[in-house]
Scaffold this motif. Structure first.
Motif, PDB file in Angstrom:
ATOM      1  N   UNK A 201     -25.436 -28.016  26.096  1.00  0.00           N
ATOM      2  CA  UNK A 201     -26.033 -27.437  24.891  1.00  0.00           C
ATOM      3  C   UNK A 201     -25.551 -28.167  23.642  1.00  0.00           C
ATOM      4  N   UNK A 202     -26.358 -28.103  22.607  1.00  0.00           N
ATOM      5  CA  UNK A 202     -25.973 -28.725  21.340  1.00  0.00           C
ATOM      6  C   UNK A 202     -25.663 -27.667  20.291  1.00  0.00           C
ATOM      7  N   UNK A 203     -26.202 -26.458  20.468  1.00  0.00           N
ATOM      8  CA  UNK A 203     -25.994 -25.426  19.444  1.00  0.00           C
ATOM      9  C   UNK A 203     -24.532 -24.985  19.434  1.00  0.00           C
ATOM     10  N   UNK A 204     -24.036 -24.818  18.256  1.00  0.00           N
ATOM     11  CA  UNK A 204     -22.634 -24.455  18.099  1.00  0.00           C
ATOM     12  C   UNK A 204     -22.481 -22.990  17.698  1.00  0.00           C
ATOM     13  N   UNK A 205     -23.592 -22.342  17.430  1.00  0.00           N
ATOM     14  CA  UNK A 205     -23.531 -20.999  16.861  1.00  0.00           C
ATOM     15  C   UNK A 205     -24.187 -20.037  17.843  1.00  0.00           C
ATOM     16  N   UNK A 206     -23.488 -19.832  18.949  1.00  0.00           N
ATOM     17  CA  UNK A 206     -24.045 -19.059  20.066  1.00  0.00           C
ATOM     18  C   UNK A 206     -23.209 -17.808  20.293  1.00  0.00           C
ATOM     19  N   UNK A 207     -23.884 -16.727  20.618  1.00  0.00           N
ATOM     20  CA  UNK A 207     -23.173 -15.518  21.029  1.00  0.00           C
ATOM     21  C   UNK A 207     -23.402 -15.321  22.523  1.00  0.00           C
ATOM     22  N   UNK A 208     -22.322 -15.313  23.275  1.00  0.00           N
ATOM     23  CA  UNK A 208     -22.405 -15.010  24.694  1.00  0.00           C
ATOM     24  C   UNK A 208     -22.128 -13.522  24.869  1.00  0.00           C
ATOM     25  N   UNK A 209     -22.894 -12.871  25.710  1.00  0.00           N
ATOM     26  CA  UNK A 209     -22.625 -11.459  25.998  1.00  0.00           C
ATOM     27  C   UNK A 209     -22.391 -11.327  27.498  1.00  0.00           C
ATOM     28  N   UNK A 210     -21.255 -10.785  27.837  1.00  0.00           N
ATOM     29  CA  UNK A 210     -20.901 -10.647  29.257  1.00  0.00           C
ATOM     30  C   UNK A 210     -20.160  -9.339  29.453  1.00  0.00           C
ATOM     31  N   UNK A 211     -20.045  -8.980  30.696  1.00  0.00           N
ATOM     32  CA  UNK A 211     -19.360  -7.739  31.034  1.00  0.00           C
ATOM     33  C   UNK A 211     -17.902  -8.053  31.378  1.00  0.00           C
ATOM     34  N   UNK A 212     -17.011  -7.123  31.084  1.00  0.00           N
ATOM     35  CA  UNK A 212     -15.634  -7.302  31.525  1.00  0.00           C
ATOM     36  C   UNK A 212     -15.094  -5.996  32.092  1.00  0.00           C
ATOM     37  N   UNK A 213     -14.636  -6.096  33.310  1.00  0.00           N
ATOM     38  CA  UNK A 213     -14.092  -4.915  33.969  1.00  0.00           C
ATOM     39  C   UNK A 213     -13.411  -5.308  35.252  1.00  0.00           C
ATOM     40  N   UNK A 214     -13.046  -4.334  36.041  1.00  0.00           N
ATOM     41  CA  UNK A 214     -12.305  -4.622  37.264  1.00  0.00           C
ATOM     42  C   UNK A 214     -13.051  -5.542  38.233  1.00  0.00           C
ATOM     43  N   UNK A 215     -14.375  -5.632  38.094  1.00  0.00           N
ATOM     44  CA  UNK A 215     -15.128  -6.446  39.042  1.00  0.00           C
ATOM     45  C   UNK A 215     -15.541  -7.792  38.444  1.00  0.00           C
ATOM     46  N   UNK A 229     -13.893 -21.812  22.279  1.00  0.00           N
ATOM     47  CA  UNK A 229     -12.724 -22.456  21.690  1.00  0.00           C
ATOM     48  C   UNK A 229     -13.154 -23.619  20.783  1.00  0.00           C
ATOM     49  N   UNK A 230     -12.685 -23.596  19.550  1.00  0.00           N
ATOM     50  CA  UNK A 230     -12.958 -24.686  18.614  1.00  0.00           C
ATOM     51  C   UNK A 230     -14.400 -24.774  18.152  1.00  0.00           C
ATOM     52  N   UNK A 231     -15.178 -23.711  18.326  1.00  0.00           N
ATOM     53  CA  UNK A 231     -16.580 -23.726  17.876  1.00  0.00           C
ATOM     54  C   UNK A 231     -16.849 -22.489  17.017  1.00  0.00           C
ATOM     55  N   UNK A 232     -18.075 -22.394  16.527  1.00  0.00           N
ATOM     56  CA  UNK A 232     -18.469 -21.176  15.796  1.00  0.00           C
ATOM     57  C   UNK A 232     -19.061 -20.133  16.738  1.00  0.00           C
ATOM     58  N   UNK A 233     -19.035 -20.423  18.011  1.00  0.00           N
ATOM     59  CA  UNK A 233     -19.606 -19.475  18.975  1.00  0.00           C
ATOM     60  C   UNK A 233     -18.630 -18.335  19.239  1.00  0.00           C
ATOM     61  N   UNK A 234     -19.169 -17.253  19.729  1.00  0.00           N
ATOM     62  CA  UNK A 234     -18.351 -16.067  20.040  1.00  0.00           C
ATOM     63  C   UNK A 234     -18.791 -15.505  21.387  1.00  0.00           C
ATOM     64  N   UNK A 235     -17.873 -14.826  22.014  1.00  0.00           N
ATOM     65  CA  UNK A 235     -18.266 -14.105  23.218  1.00  0.00           C
ATOM     66  C   UNK A 235     -17.984 -12.620  23.003  1.00  0.00           C
ATOM     67  N   UNK A 385      -6.049 -11.238  14.430  1.00  0.00           N
ATOM     68  CA  UNK A 385      -7.224 -11.749  15.131  1.00  0.00           C
ATOM     69  C   UNK A 385      -7.008 -13.237  15.384  1.00  0.00           C
ATOM     70  N   UNK A 386      -6.990 -13.595  16.624  1.00  0.00           N
ATOM     71  CA  UNK A 386      -6.646 -14.991  16.927  1.00  0.00           C
ATOM     72  C   UNK A 386      -7.912 -15.792  17.227  1.00  0.00           C
ATOM     73  N   UNK A 387      -7.767 -17.103  17.096  1.00  0.00           N
ATOM     74  CA  UNK A 387      -8.847 -17.970  17.554  1.00  0.00           C
ATOM     75  C   UNK A 387      -8.842 -17.984  19.074  1.00  0.00           C
ATOM     76  N   UNK A 388      -9.956 -18.437  19.616  1.00  0.00           N
ATOM     77  CA  UNK A 388      -9.993 -18.570  21.073  1.00  0.00           C
ATOM     78  C   UNK A 388      -9.074 -19.710  21.482  1.00  0.00           C
ATOM     79  N   UNK A 389      -8.137 -19.396  22.355  1.00  0.00           N
ATOM     80  CA  UNK A 389      -7.244 -20.449  22.847  1.00  0.00           C
ATOM     81  C   UNK A 389      -7.802 -20.974  24.152  1.00  0.00           C
TER      82      UNK A 389
END
Lengths: 466, 383
Positions: A201-215, A229-235, A385-389
């Motif tokens: 991908x080339x876009x730097x401004x992306x929002x990822x949406x995912x689930x987080x849980x025990x599974x 990490x190091x981009x304007x994207x967020x999850x 609030x930390x940056x993505x490491x």
């Protein structure tokens, strides 16, 4: 977390829409609408080894068994397991309780935290409106309509505003008509597809949406983290349980294993005492027979929960506690805001204090002190609030011939509740699924057999894949 | 019957803090003890946050003062058969109660309806955003809000901030859509209707209209026990109140033409496509049914036997509801408010029910004596 009023009127429980809540504008999903029915079925009767008991009796028996284990654990481990349906204060109380007994604590996210570190998973996600602000939104292995209807609404708005929506995941996720680009893949291949997508991908401004849980798959979580990490994207990780984020913030988990490994550890005898808090995995784990049998090998099993169990292991001491909405305390919502739950009982803290008293274990825990500590910890966290490491991506374990567990997680499933549209897979379906070729794969983590759905034709179609 | 008064609280603190002289607050106070329940809205934080409460103690009255236009709570849901209930409500809520009386879910003799004149309510979250963008003030800075002479006014410690509602609505803010085309502003189906239209400027007085003997008794009790004072209103200001009502209804008619008109003017095929498209995002949560003040059926209701996302052009769940509500939808807009995928449900239901009203002359929620034409077998031409 969505705002809703729970209205108690004598014996009757109802909801009213909290239209001023900035998270959901009063809007609710199926689960929210069904809360009255759920709360009507709250647990009232304690049990000891399958027999009804009085509360005092159950507390005394649980305390006796835990005390015996404390003095003679056979060198095995004990675990307090709570997946996140507890207030901040209750998380701190469980920490204290476990510490006095020399038990470890698990949120079911141990495998994920081991991969990416004990780091908060909220980065500049102030509210759901942010979904509409990104140029591109990537849905990773989620069915927004079924799992997160309120996010689906924001996705629709984003689409109307010309934002691009991409979906990476298996069939049947109802993203037709929503996603501009659908990248179909097997549940076990999502991480590979995501990795390929991120590298191209080339876009730097992306929002990822995912689930987080025990599974959740830690490989996928690590990939998503690193994609930002190091981009304007967020999850935006949407957590399965009400207060999962706080379990991380409060440092609850110190057992580096997920549910799958915990079951193995019980089966192997490494764990021989389990305190299960608001996590009815014997009803919700898809191979629930396996979970129940594993539990029955335990020397001590204490179950503390507010909901009526269906398939309680025979050796459990079951102690009821008040329904979630009745409990005093605070939560941290999906956007990182601390909220007052609005309840009026001590909830789990009361139960743990009663157990402690019987065991003469530590001092009585006071709600006020726990609350101050929770706010203090939250205050420190919010300032940092930390940056993505960048984190090392755990090796993706190749699939073998075990049954794949593909959980389409939703609030009904993780609480083991029936719903008129949703019903958990029964044994027959589960066995059939195991025999089918296409998805009969899996190792260790995460994905999961689908639920059975009674009436909704969309989900019947999904089951057919197995 | 109809009697009109100017009324105000006899207690200085309530009169100062309450809206329009605190008449309603003191009337509520006077009713505590006479009814099993006295239901009104309590502010719980800012003027945008609150909930329905049962006032058990006269001292609770201090929690319920002031205008709360952003708190659109469906009050009729708080009336339970078998409990004598006095309740403060908006005109649409009152119409919902009338419909529930027809269905025997509410008994007329058990309730006292204290209505509030209503020019429209505001969506809370959007309004909070709006005051930031348009007024440059934060929600928690607002001490009080008011709608007066077509303006939306917010009071903070720094003073008064006012803008024309028309202007705000042009920008997509302002009242909820269903309020814009609602033409029932003075709740004449209640026992008592209260509001600030027709009162002298700056005088902190409520205009009170009493419609029933039950309303008369409640007012007399409140006066005799020293909670409120009343006097005859001036003829001139009474006429102004009538003019305001007429003008608001005229405006509603224009909004109806603007919102519902274009769909009415479509060809039947295009209209069907419009309805199908509008309903297509439905996720089957049943929130619309839950929020509907008219739908008090149990889960055995016919609509609940239908899948909300079947393969029919209009899902049967919605088809059943559209038809059932055609002669009972009172246009409160709650279904639209709570829809998690933003389907304009109230607009769809009103599309049917206003058409039905135009053809039959029947309007739901206006009188317990009205029988819906379909129920009496009196089908309009074309049905």
């Amino acid at each position: 977390m969505c705002g809703v009023h729970i209205v108690e009127d004598g014996e009757e429980i109802d909801i009213d829409f909290q239209k001023y809540c900035p998270i959901n504008n009063g809007k609710l999903c199926k689960f929210g609408i069904d809360l009255p029915r759920i709360y009507k079925n709250c647990l009232e009767s304690p049990m000891i080894d399958g027999n009804l008991a009085g509360r005092e009796e159950a507390i005394a028996e649980a305390a006796r068994r835990l005390n015996d284990w404390y003095h003679d654990s056979d060198g095995r481990e004990g675990l307090v397991l709570c997946c996140g349906d507890a207030t901040n204060e209750e998380h701190l109380a469980m920490k204290e309780f476990a510490s006095h007994l020399g038990m470890k604590r698990a949120s079911g996210l141990g495998h994920v935290l081991k991969a990416v570190g004990n780091t908060p998973f909220i980065h500049d996600i102030k509210n759901f409106d942010i979904v509409e602000g990104f140029e591109q939104i990537v849905l990773v292995n989620i069915d927004p309509y079924y799992q997160y209807p309120l996010v689906a609404r924001k996705l629709q708005n984003a689409k109307r505003r010309g934002k691009k929506i991409v979906s990476i995941g298996p069939e049947g996720t109802h993203v037709e008509g929503l996603a501009d680009d659908i990248m179909l893949c097997r549940p076990t291949d999502v991480h590979d597809r995501l990795k390929g997508y991120v590298s191209e991908r080339s876009e730097n401004y992306t929002l990822y949406i995912a689930s987080m849980g025990p599974y959740s798959d830690p490989t996928l979580i690590a990939e998503l983290n690193n994609a930002c990490h190091g981009t304007n994207s967020r999850v935006f990780f949407i957590k399965d349980y009400a207060n999962t984020e706080a379990s991380i913030i409060m440092g609850f988990n110190n057992y580096e294993s997920g549910i799958e490994d915990i079951i193995e550890h019980i089966e192997e005898g490494r764990i021989n005492a389990l305190v299960l808090v608001e996590s009815p995995l014997y009803d919700t784990y898809l191979d629930n027979e396996r979970f129940r049998k594993a539990c029955e090998r335990l020397k001590v099993l204490v179950v503390v929960q507010s909901l009526m169990p269906r398939d309680l292991p025979a050796n459990a001491v079951l102690v009821p506690m008040p329904a979630f909405y009745k409990r005093r305390g605070t939560l941290v919502n999906a956007c990182g805001r601390i909220l007052d739950l609005g309840g009026y009982t001590e909830g789990l803290i009361g139960v743990l204090n009663d157990l402690n008293e019987k065991m003469r274990n530590g001092q009585r825990m006071e709600f006020g002190k726990l609350s101050s500590r929770a706010r203090e910890i939250y205050g420190r966290w919010i300032m940092e609030f930390k940056d993505y490491k960048k984190v090392p991506v755990p090796e993706h374990v190749p699939a073998d011939n075990d049954t794949i567990h593909y959980y389409v997680v939703n609030p009904f499933l993780i609480r083991g509740m029936d719903h008129q549209l949703v019903k958990r897979a029964n044994g027959e379906l589960y066995d059939r699924a195991k025999e089918r070729e296409s998805y009969v794969l899996k190792k260790n983590v995460a994905e999961g057999v689908i639920l059975a759905y009674q009436r909704d034709p969309r989900y019947k179609k999904m089951i057919c894949r197995y | 019957m109809s009697e009109t008064y100017w009324g105000w609280s006899t207690k200085d603190d309530i009169r100062e803090r309450g809206e329009s002289g605190g008449f309603v607050s003191s009337l509520i106070e006077s009713l505590v003890g006479s009814y099993d329940r006295v239901i009104t809205i309590q502010k719980t934080g800012t003027v945008f946050e609150g909930r329905a409460i049962d006032v058990r103690d006269p001292s609770d009255v201090k929690m319920i003062q002031g205008a709360l236009h952003s708190l659109c709570i469906s009050m009729s849901a708080y009336i339970k058969k078998g409990k004598r209930t006095a309740i403060v409500l908006k005109p649409c809520d009152a119409r919902a109660v009338i419909e529930n009386m027809k269905r025997n879910h509410v008994l007329r003799d058990e309730v006292l309806l204290v209505g509030l004149n209503c020019g429209g309510t505001l969506p809370a979250v959007d309004t909070m955003k709006m005051i930031d963008v348009e007024f440059d003030i934060q929600p928690d800075e607002v001490l009080k809000e008011e709608i007066s002479k077509g303006n939306l006014i917010f009071f903070t410690e720094d003073g008064e901030f006012s803008k024309s509602i028309d202007e705000l609505e042009e920008k997509g803010y302002g009242r909820r859509e269903s309020c814009r085309y609602c033409d029932f502003k003075i709740p004449s189906v209640c026992d008592i209707a209260c509001g600030n239209w027709g009162t002298p400027a700056g005088k902190n007085i409520t205009f009170v209209e009493v419609f029933t003997t039950r309303g008369q008794e409640a007012l007399r009790h409140a006066v005799d026990e020293g909670f409120v004072s009343v006097k005859e209103p001036s003829e001139k200001l009474s006429e102004i109140r009538t003019k305001i009502d007429r003008s608001m209804r005229g405006l509603a008619k224009k909004w109806k033409a603007k919102v519902i008109g274009p769909v009415m003017e479509m060809s039947p095929e295009d209209r069907l496509d419009y309805i199908k498209d509008a309903l297509s995002p439905c996720i089957g949560c049943y929130a619309c049914r839950k929020a509907c003040p008219i739908c008090n059926c149990t889960s055995d209701c016919k609509c609940m036997q239908m899948d909300p996302d079947d393969d029919l052009p209009i899902p049967q769940y919605h088809a059943v509801r559209l038809l059932h509500l055609m002669e009972s939808c009172i246009g409160c807009g709650n279904c639209t408010d709570v829809c998690p995928v933003d389907i304009p449900l109230a607009r769809l239901h009103q599309l049917f029910s206003r058409t039905y009203e135009d053809r039959t002359g029947y309007r739901p929620g206006m009188s317990t004596d009205d029988t819906p034409p379909l129920s009496r077998g009196d089908y309009p031409e074309g049905y």
